[in-house]
Design an enzyme around this catalytic site. Structure first.
Site, PDB file in Angstrom:
ATOM      1  CG  HIS A 371      14.394 -30.884 -53.202  1.00 33.97           C
ATOM      2  ND1 HIS A 371      15.327 -30.071 -53.783  1.00 33.97           N
ATOM      3  CD2 HIS A 371      13.499 -30.059 -52.611  1.00 33.97           C
ATOM      4  CE1 HIS A 371      15.024 -28.807 -53.554  1.00 33.97           C
ATOM      5  NE2 HIS A 371      13.913 -28.778 -52.847  1.00 33.97           N
ATOM      6  N   PRO A 372      14.763 -34.337 -55.886  1.00 34.69           N
ATOM      7  CG  PRO A 372      16.067 -33.807 -57.758  1.00 34.69           C
ATOM      8  CD  PRO A 372      15.140 -33.190 -56.733  1.00 34.69           C
ATOM      9  CB  VAL A 427      24.757 -29.006 -55.941  1.00 30.19           C
ATOM     10  CG1 VAL A 427      24.132 -30.240 -55.304  1.00 30.19           C
ATOM     11  CG2 VAL A 427      23.832 -28.417 -56.987  1.00 30.19           C
TER      12      VAL A 427
END
Length: 471
Positions: A371-372, A427
């Site tokens: 994941h970034p 998010v």
């Protein structure tokens, strides 16, 4: 592929509004099974007498013999019961669907004439009122074809609906393959019609009933009095009517037999029920063919790609990015026992998540590290995956002030240094302020707690991503 053939989800929570004519709250559909003269009998070329659905307690087939009492009970249905029911429904101006056994119809020309004069639908109930379960596919296919041929010869037109009743595992498929039926009713699995894909054919299924059915006068546990039958039908109607008024209109099928409900003490309950529903507004009493025509017009079938039907390459190409840069999860999920229940977002998320949960700690750590960072260098360089780009933009992380970007950079750096993997949060469940608040709170957790929290958030992200792709 390891695939489960049963459909355990159906419409699920996504049932369409039936939109019955006139805004009806419920469609109450009466079926009259006409089997008299089509049952097991040496006269009909069978090896034993009939033993099913009569008032003879504990009836058993008599191999090689005619059963006079059984025959006379079936005869009552044709001689008296049918006409009593014909008077009841025509006087109430309620059309019915006949499930007509073709060989029985051929032996009852006057009853057929009365059915047609009343504009009742005459659907097919098979060639003979016998078991199909032990027939080979070839035998059953031939019986279906002969039922259609004889029906057309006797009635004057081919049947457009089909119900076997004593069906085999192959019946629905074989009837669909015949290609001429507007609907098939050999299921009991829903309160609404639905579409089944049978090869290139989109086949409408209109489920039937074995509980709102007078057959329970001849089975245990069952009805003893007409009042019991009335009460059960009334209770079912009241629930469905209330659901319809609440915006979820459905269908109520009622199954009847001339030799059972046609008896005076039993038909009293049916008459009471008809009187009851006629005191209510917005009740539609159609034939099954009317339901079929309505459904085909208002709810035509649209085919879509279904995960459980995809070959491995297509499946991985479609869902390999659901868990960030981890196509091995989709590869493993494809090998599971998938079925119709996994063709929804919730179902497929469960299958993929199972593979994530059963992976080793090292493999799951690899998913976390794939994941970034939130609003990090990859985002600035526009090197995020399509999914991550859209997700971060949905929370406004692509439009940070200089101060916000600096704060995210500091937190990202500190979090990775402490825990060894990026801060992960779904998010789409938060706004920018909520994400920042969670970041500042979670950075103080121990790594084991954060590992579990991050894994749960990865699962949530996968579920949200699938929600954008599937029902």
């Amino acid at each position: 592929m390891n695939r489960y053939p049963r459909d355990m989800i159906g419409y699920g929570p996504r049932a369409p509004n039936a939109d019955w004519p006139g805004g009806a709250c419920v469609a109450v559909q009466f079926v009259l099974n006409y089997e008299e003269g089509g049952e097991n009998n040496l006269l009909h070329g069978d090896g034993q007498s009939e033993a099913f659905l009569s008032d003879i307690a504990g009836a058993q087939p008599w191999p090689g013999q005619r059963h006079w009492n059984m025959e006379s009970i079936y005869d009552y249905g044709a001689r008296a019961g049918f006409w009593r029911l014909h008077r009841l429904f025509t006087s109430a101006a309620i059309p019915v669907t006949i499930y007509g056994v073709a060989s029985a119809l051929a032996r009852s020309p006057e009853q057929v004439e009365a059915m047609k004069a009343a504009d009742w639908e005459i659907a097919s109930h098979g060639l003979k009122w016998v078991e199909h379960k032990d027939m080979s596919e070839a035998e059953e296919r031939a019986a279906i074809a002969e039922a259609v041929r004889l029906h057309k010869e006797v009635v004057g037109e081919r049947p457009r609906g089909w119900y076997t009743g004593r069906c085999s595992l192959n019946t629905v498929r074989l009837v669909a393959e015949e290609g001429g039926f507007d609907y098939i009713s050999d299921t009991y699995d829903d309160d609404l019609p639905y579409w089944m894909e049978a090869g290139a054919r989109d086949q409408l299924i209109i489920p039937y009933t074995l509980e709102a059915n007078d057959m329970r006068f001849a089975t245990a546990p069952g009805y003893i009095t007409g009042e019991q039958f009335y009460q059960y039908l009334k209770d079912a109607f009241d629930v469905l009517y209330a659901e319809g008024k609440a915006g979820r209109p459905a269908m109520m099928s009622i199954g009847l037999h001339c030799r059972l409900i046609g008896r005076p003490g039993k038909i009293a309950g049916l008459k009471r029920f008809i009187d009851y529903i006629q005191t209510h507004e917005n009740v539609w009493c159609p034939r099954r063919i009317d339901i079929a025509q309505h459904w085909a017009t208002r709810h035509p079938h649209t085919r879509r790609a279904r995960p459980s039907q995809m070959q491995r390459g297509e499946f991985v190409a479609q869902f390999g990015s659901i868990f960030e840069h981890s196509p091995w999860i989709a590869e493993r999920a494809h090998a599971l026992e998938l079925g119709a229940a996994h063709d929804t977002a919730a179902g497929l998320a469960n299958a993929l998540t199972r593979m994530f949960r059963s992976a080793s700690a090292e493999e799951r750590m690899g998913v976390l590290r794939a994941h970034p960072d939130l609003a990090g260098k990859l985002a600035a360089a526009k090197r995020l995956t399509h999914e991550s780009t859209e997700e971060q933009a949905s929370a406004g992380l692509d439009a940070l002030t200089d101060a916000e970007r600096s704060r995210f950079t500091d937190l990202n750096t500190a979090y990775v240094e402490k825990h060894g993997f990026p801060f992960i949060i779904a998010v789409r469940d938060h706004d920018k302020a909520g994400i920042l608040a969670a970041f500042e709170a979670r950075i103080h957790h121990d790594t084991a707690t954060e590992f579990d929290t991050a894994c749960a958030q990865v699962e949530r992200i996968a579920r949200l991503r699938l929600g954008a792709l599937l029902p």
